[in-house]
Design a protein around this motif. Structure first.
Motif, mmCIF file in Angstrom:
data_model
loop_
_atom_site.group_PDB
_atom_site.id
_atom_site.type_symbol
_atom_site.label_atom_id
_atom_site.label_comp_id
_atom_site.label_asym_id
_atom_site.label_seq_id
_atom_site.Cartn_x
_atom_site.Cartn_y
_atom_site.Cartn_z
ATOM 1 N N THR A 115 0.852 -1.185 0.000
ATOM 2 C CA THR A 115 0.000 0.000 0.000
ATOM 3 C C THR A 115 0.893 1.241 0.000
ATOM 4 N N VAL A 116 0.706 2.117 -0.967
ATOM 5 C CA VAL A 116 1.524 3.331 -1.080
ATOM 6 C C VAL A 116 0.772 4.495 -0.453
ATOM 7 N N THR A 117 1.336 5.062 0.588
ATOM 8 C CA THR A 117 0.737 6.219 1.255
ATOM 9 C C THR A 117 1.495 7.473 0.845
ATOM 10 N N PRO A 118 0.824 8.444 0.250
ATOM 11 C CA PRO A 118 1.536 9.660 -0.194
ATOM 12 C C PRO A 118 2.139 10.422 0.991
ATOM 13 N N ILE A 119 3.297 11.018 0.746
ATOM 14 C CA ILE A 119 3.977 11.786 1.793
ATOM 15 C C ILE A 119 3.260 13.122 1.970
ATOM 16 N N ARG A 120 2.879 13.416 3.176
ATOM 17 C CA ARG A 120 2.177 14.671 3.447
ATOM 18 C C ARG A 120 3.170 15.836 3.479
ATOM 19 N N THR A 130 -6.971 15.401 12.171
ATOM 20 C CA THR A 130 -6.778 15.832 10.788
ATOM 21 C C THR A 130 -6.181 17.223 10.707
ATOM 22 N N ASP A 131 -6.230 17.996 11.796
ATOM 23 C CA ASP A 131 -5.633 19.329 11.791
ATOM 24 C C ASP A 131 -4.127 19.285 11.982
ATOM 25 N N TYR A 132 -3.642 18.147 12.440
ATOM 26 C CA TYR A 132 -2.203 18.038 12.754
ATOM 27 C C TYR A 132 -1.473 17.082 11.823
ATOM 28 N N PHE A 133 -2.225 16.146 11.184
ATOM 29 C CA PHE A 133 -1.542 15.117 10.368
ATOM 30 C C PHE A 133 -2.145 15.091 8.976
#
Length: 316
Positions: free
Chosen positions: A268-273, A313-316
């Motif tokens: 699973t590829v999770t995009p870098i925030r 969701t406001d922090y990550f």
């Protein structure tokens, strides 16, 4: 294995006579244990002799001269009785375990036989279905007559055999599983699983799915199944569970969406925030520069305090 009125099930179990023989031995052991005459344990036998001797003394003042002989005989007889009772109980347990072991191990052979019978029935149904054409009711078959009516009659007999095969399939699967697995099997059966393989339920016509779920098999369903080529008999509980998982949508979700099956090990590829700039509010102050407690210039605000409580969701 056991007495049954289903000819397909009886024929299937007959292909593995070792199971039937083991079941007969177990039933014979049960009869031996049940027919064995009642008795008492050695402790109970001695207590009986002792009680009788005490009662004699209380009434006559005499202690039985043959007390030792009576006690020895009662104890010996009770030891013999108890030894055989224990042996019969162990025999019943061991023959039951042996029958269940063979049933579980050889159930795959029974299900394989049923799969073969299903194939024979559906091959014949496919040929008869081609002659049937668009006829779906007995009235239409009678009206058409000739080859169509003959095909309908053949399919009527095949439908009876098909019902017996499906009933035998579920009987075997339930007999070789535990309570939790049997509960799941009942649920899957009611949902229409265990009928076809390799075809998602969403791709099956709704009226066909209704038949699969109700078990009220019809000639129209039999012909559809024969023409689909997707019919199967599960070879085990695990086979059934795998097929159910492959043909249904996941029902568990996490923050990334539906949870995939355990067997799905693709990455699973999770995009870098991207990092967010620091938020500066109107009431923010510059940090102390040194021990002199002098502060730098007041920072320029770039954000306002939200009216709601923050979430992750406001922090990550």
């Amino acid at each position: 294995m056991r007495n049954t009125s289903n000819p397909e099930l009886a024929a299937a179990w007959a292909t593995v006579p070792d199971v039937a023989e083991a079941q007969k031995r177990h039933e014979a052991a049960v009869r031996l244990r049940r027919d064995f005459p009642p008795g008492v344990t050695p402790v109970e036998a001695l207590a009986g002799v002792q009680g009788a001797a005490a009662a004699t003394f209380m009434s006559t003042g005499e202690w039985p001269a043959d007390f030792a002989k009576q006690a020895a005989k009662a104890h010996a007889d009770a030891v013999v009785w108890e030894a055989e009772v224990v042996a019969l109980r162990q025999l019943e347990t061991s023959t039951k375990a042996d029958a269940e072991f063979l049933r579980d191990v050889l159930s795959a052979d029974v299900l394989e036989h049923l799969a073969g019978r299903l194939g024979e029935i559906l091959d014949a149904a496919k040929d008869a279905g081609e002659a049937l054409g668009s006829v779906t009711t007995p009235e239409q078959a009678i009206e058409a007559g000739g080859e169509v009516l003959d095909a309908w009659r053949r399919l009527t007999g095949l439908l009876s055999d098909f019902r017996n095969v499906r009933a035998a399939q579920w009987d075997v699967l339930r007999s070789v599983t535990g309570d939790d697995e049997r509960a799941r099997i009942r649920t899957w059966n009611a949902e229409g699983h265990g009928e076809i393989k390799g075809v998602p339920m969403a791709d099956v016509p709704s009226h066909i799915v209704d038949v699969m779920r109700s078990g009220a098999y019809t000639i129209e369903y039999l012909v559809w199944l024969a023409q689909s080529g997707a019919a199967y008999v599960p070879t085990s509980y695990e086979d059934l569970a795998t097929t159910v998982e492959a043909t249904t949508e996941p029902v568990v979700y996490d923050d990334h969406g539906p949870v995939r099956p355990v067997r799905d090990i693709s990455p699973t590829v999770t995009p870098i925030r991207q990092p967010r700039p620091a938020e500066v509010y109107a009431h923010s102050t510059a940090p102390l520069i040194d021990k002199s407690k002098q502060r730098g210039p007041k920072p320029t605000p770039n954000a306002s305090h939200p009216d709601r409580e923050r979430s992750t969701t406001d922090y990550f």
